[in-house]
Enzyme design. Structure first.
Site, short mmCIF file in Angstrom:
data_model
loop_
_atom_site.label_atom_id
_atom_site.label_comp_id
_atom_site.label_asym_id
_atom_site.label_seq_id
_atom_site.Cartn_x
_atom_site.Cartn_y
_atom_site.Cartn_z
N ARG A 1 0.96 -1.32 -0.25
CA ARG A 1 -0.32 -0.23 -0.18
C ARG A 1 0.96 1.09 0.24
O ARG A 1 0.47 2.19 -0.23
CB ARG A 1 -0.60 0.05 0.96
CG ARG A 1 -2.04 -0.74 0.68
CD ARG A 1 -2.98 -1.09 2.24
NE ARG A 1 -3.96 0.15 2.45
CZ ARG A 1 -4.24 0.64 3.82
NH1 ARG A 1 -3.58 -0.02 4.73
NH2 ARG A 1 -4.81 1.89 3.19
N CYS A 2 2.02 1.29 0.05
CA CYS A 2 2.84 1.80 0.42
C CYS A 2 3.98 2.09 -1.66
O CYS A 2 5.09 1.66 -2.04
CB CYS A 2 3.86 1.60 1.12
SG CYS A 2 5.44 2.85 1.67
N SER A 3 4.00 3.88 -1.83
CA SER A 3 4.34 3.78 -3.21
C SER A 3 5.54 4.21 -2.94
O SER A 3 6.30 3.63 -3.98
CB SER A 3 4.21 5.49 -3.34
OG SER A 3 4.15 6.58 -2.49
N ARG B 1 6.73 -0.02 -3.44
CA ARG B 1 6.71 -0.30 -4.80
C ARG B 1 7.61 0.23 -5.55
O ARG B 1 7.71 -0.66 -5.69
CB ARG B 1 4.52 0.22 -5.58
CG ARG B 1 3.84 -0.13 -4.61
CD ARG B 1 2.71 -0.28 -5.41
NE ARG B 1 2.32 1.66 -5.02
CZ ARG B 1 1.57 1.77 -5.13
NH1 ARG B 1 1.11 1.48 -3.73
NH2 ARG B 1 1.24 3.10 -4.58
#
Length: 118
Positions: A11-13, A16
């Protein structure tokens, strides 16, 4: 088993982005979603022993940190960091990349390619 492990929150950019950097570098990595499969005390201590950052940096100082009533004094030592992250795994900084006997917090994002190339 791979030489690189990514402690990842999809969920963390930033997490990712680290995963994308690992893929782009052609590195085979084990991806551990630490919120689904939290690290135990021994794993956290092993991670802290490899971490090039200060142990206290492994704890996110976000809204949840404040809501829990935590302060910097609560995560000043490695033992305190382990205790807090055992109870509140969501407070762990992300991403964390482990390569052999070294580990970094992948913030800012530009740390990841240099670490992988090292």
């Amino acid at each position: 088993m791979s030489d690189v492990t990514l402690l990842h929150n999809p969920r963390c950019s930033t997490s990712r982005a680290a995963q994308d950097e690992i893929t782009a570098a052609g590195v085979d990595a084990d991806v551990v979603q630490y919120l689904k499969d939290p690290l135990d005390a021994d794993q956290l201590r092993a991670l802290l022993a490899k971490l090039e950052d200060e142990p206290t940096d492994l704890v996110r100082r976000d809204a949840a940190f404040k809501e829990l009533g935590l302060t910097d004094a609560d995560v000043a030592t490695a033992d305190q960091v382990v205790a807090v992250l055992l109870e509140h795994p969501r407070l762990m900084q992300r991403p964390v990349i482990v390569k052999g006997d070294r580990a970094i917090i992948g913030r800012p994002k530009d740390r990841v390619p240099a670490f992988l190339a090292d």
